[in-house]
Scaffold this active site. Structure first.
Site, PDB file in Angstrom:
ATOM      1  N   ASN A  42       0.846  -1.193   0.000  1.00  0.00           N
ATOM      2  CA  ASN A  42       0.000   0.000   0.000  1.00  0.00           C
ATOM      3  C   ASN A  42       0.882   1.244   0.000  1.00  0.00           C
ATOM      4  O   ASN A  42       1.956   1.283   0.617  1.00  0.00           O
ATOM      5  CB  ASN A  42      -1.026   0.011   1.144  1.00  0.00           C
ATOM      6  CG  ASN A  42      -0.474  -0.272   2.513  1.00  0.00           C
ATOM      7  OD1 ASN A  42       0.579  -0.885   2.662  1.00  0.00           O
ATOM      8  ND2 ASN A  42      -1.184   0.175   3.535  1.00  0.00           N
ATOM      9  N   ILE A  43       0.399   2.251  -0.732  1.00  0.00           N
ATOM     10  CA  ILE A  43       1.142   3.503  -0.890  1.00  0.00           C
ATOM     11  C   ILE A  43       0.186   4.632  -0.548  1.00  0.00           C
ATOM     12  O   ILE A  43      -0.759   4.913  -1.301  1.00  0.00           O
ATOM     13  CB  ILE A  43       1.669   3.654  -2.340  1.00  0.00           C
ATOM     14  CG1 ILE A  43       2.536   2.440  -2.717  1.00  0.00           C
ATOM     15  CG2 ILE A  43       2.454   4.966  -2.478  1.00  0.00           C
ATOM     16  CD1 ILE A  43       2.894   2.363  -4.195  1.00  0.00           C
ATOM     17  N   GLU A  44       0.397   5.213   0.620  1.00  0.00           N
ATOM     18  CA  GLU A  44      -0.547   6.227   1.092  1.00  0.00           C
ATOM     19  C   GLU A  44      -0.211   7.616   0.554  1.00  0.00           C
ATOM     20  O   GLU A  44       0.872   7.838  -0.007  1.00  0.00           O
ATOM     21  CB  GLU A  44      -0.570   6.221   2.625  1.00  0.00           C
ATOM     22  CG  GLU A  44      -1.063   4.871   3.131  1.00  0.00           C
ATOM     23  CD  GLU A  44      -1.327   4.817   4.615  1.00  0.00           C
ATOM     24  OE1 GLU A  44      -0.809   5.670   5.366  1.00  0.00           O
ATOM     25  OE2 GLU A  44      -2.074   3.895   5.021  1.00  0.00           O
ATOM     26  N   CYS A  53      -4.100   0.765  -2.546  1.00  0.00           N
ATOM     27  CA  CYS A  53      -3.967  -0.468  -1.767  1.00  0.00           C
ATOM     28  C   CYS A  53      -2.896  -1.381  -2.370  1.00  0.00           C
ATOM     29  O   CYS A  53      -2.579  -1.299  -3.561  1.00  0.00           O
ATOM     30  CB  CYS A  53      -5.280  -1.232  -1.752  1.00  0.00           C
ATOM     31  SG  CYS A  53      -6.600  -0.464  -0.808  1.00  0.00           S
ATOM     32  N   GLU A  55      -3.070  -4.529  -3.091  1.00  0.00           N
ATOM     33  CA  GLU A  55      -3.585  -5.404  -4.146  1.00  0.00           C
ATOM     34  C   GLU A  55      -3.568  -4.700  -5.491  1.00  0.00           C
ATOM     35  O   GLU A  55      -3.164  -5.262  -6.506  1.00  0.00           O
ATOM     36  CB  GLU A  55      -5.032  -5.816  -3.850  1.00  0.00           C
ATOM     37  CG  GLU A  55      -5.229  -6.565  -2.556  1.00  0.00           C
ATOM     38  CD  GLU A  55      -5.521  -5.648  -1.375  1.00  0.00           C
ATOM     39  OE1 GLU A  55      -4.824  -4.618  -1.216  1.00  0.00           O
ATOM     40  OE2 GLU A  55      -6.425  -5.971  -0.601  1.00  0.00           O
ATOM     41  N   CYS A  86     -10.425  -4.678   0.075  1.00  0.00           N
ATOM     42  CA  CYS A  86     -11.493  -3.669   0.101  1.00  0.00           C
ATOM     43  C   CYS A  86     -12.346  -3.801  -1.160  1.00  0.00           C
ATOM     44  O   CYS A  86     -11.985  -4.494  -2.120  1.00  0.00           O
ATOM     45  CB  CYS A  86     -10.913  -2.272   0.239  1.00  0.00           C
ATOM     46  SG  CYS A  86     -10.310  -1.564  -1.313  1.00  0.00           S
ATOM     47  N   CYS A  89     -10.687  -2.876  -4.525  1.00  0.00           N
ATOM     48  CA  CYS A  89      -9.736  -3.909  -4.976  1.00  0.00           C
ATOM     49  C   CYS A  89     -10.471  -5.144  -5.500  1.00  0.00           C
ATOM     50  O   CYS A  89     -10.051  -5.760  -6.474  1.00  0.00           O
ATOM     51  CB  CYS A  89      -8.767  -4.279  -3.855  1.00  0.00           C
ATOM     52  SG  CYS A  89      -7.585  -2.956  -3.530  1.00  0.00           S
TER      53      CYS A  89
HETATM   54  N1  THU Z   1      -5.369  -1.323   2.534  1.00  0.00           N
HETATM   55  C1  THU Z   1      -4.831  -2.144   1.573  1.00  0.00           C
HETATM   56  O1  THU Z   1      -3.693  -1.944   1.129  1.00  0.00           O
HETATM   57  N2  THU Z   1      -5.604  -3.164   1.125  1.00  0.00           N
HETATM   58  C2  THU Z   1      -6.871  -3.444   1.561  1.00  0.00           C
HETATM   59  O2  THU Z   1      -7.545  -4.294   1.001  1.00  0.00           O
HETATM   60  C3  THU Z   1      -7.383  -2.747   2.738  1.00  0.00           C
HETATM   61  C4  THU Z   1      -6.707  -1.459   3.056  1.00  0.00           C
HETATM   62  C5  THU Z   1      -4.542  -0.207   3.036  1.00  0.00           C
HETATM   63  C6  THU Z   1      -4.996   1.142   2.604  1.00  0.00           C
HETATM   64  C7  THU Z   1      -4.417   2.025   3.701  1.00  0.00           C
HETATM   65  O3  THU Z   1      -3.088   2.354   3.367  1.00  0.00           O
HETATM   66  C8  THU Z   1      -4.391   1.123   4.929  1.00  0.00           C
HETATM   67  O4  THU Z   1      -4.552  -0.194   4.445  1.00  0.00           O
HETATM   68  C9  THU Z   1      -5.483   1.427   5.945  1.00  0.00           C
HETATM   69  O5  THU Z   1      -6.724   1.405   5.354  1.00  0.00           O
END
Ligand code: THU
Length: 139
Positions: A42-44, A53, A55, A86, A89
């Protein structure tokens, strides 16, 4: 490529997560029909909404490399339990994976749960629903 190896790659990818806001790391690894593996984290983003996300990172890396058919994806997170993908995804996975695509929710190489895309996203919006076909009334 067995499940354990794919899980190990997703766990490794989690290390690269860019998570200054949630501090919640997620890793993913997709296995293509051609046998290649693409990983993602994940890259915020400070805007939050622009966050990607793990995925989708893995899927987009694969697609941008010419791969469009996926057999399986492993997802592993920092929550200490099976981490379900999520909704966004799930929709992205359904673009490229068949109903039977395996979605493996992993805590470790020994502790994982295998489900399918169909189970996670029944009744998905697909290309079949995109256009109005003459003579067919779809519900
Ligand atoms: N996140 C994912 O990378 N994949 C998911 O299916 C659920 C959420 C990440 C997004 C965010 O960076 C962190 O989890 C909190 O929501």
């Amino acid at each position: 490529m067995d499940i354990q190896e794919l899980i190990a790659k997703a766990i490794e990818a989690k290390e690269y997560a860019y998570v200054p806001y949630s501090h919640f790391r997620v890793g993913a690894a997709v296995l293509t029909e051609s046998g290649k593996v693409y990983t993602g984290c994940n890259i915020e983003n400070v805007s939050y909404g622009a966050t990607n996300c793990a995925e989708r990172t893995a899927v987009f890396k694969a697609v941008s490399d010419g791969e469009q058919e996926f057999k399986a994806i492993v997802i592993t997170g920092d929550n200490g339990d099976y981490l379900p993908p999520c909704g966004i995804c799930r929709q992205v996975l359904s673009e490229f994976g068949k109903d039977s695509m395996k979605v493996i929710l992993a805590n470790s190489t020994e502790d994982y749960r295998v489900t399918t895309l169909l189970e996670l996203l029944p009744g998905a919006f697909s290309s079949k629903n995109l256009y109005r076909h003459s003579g067919h009334k779809r519900v």
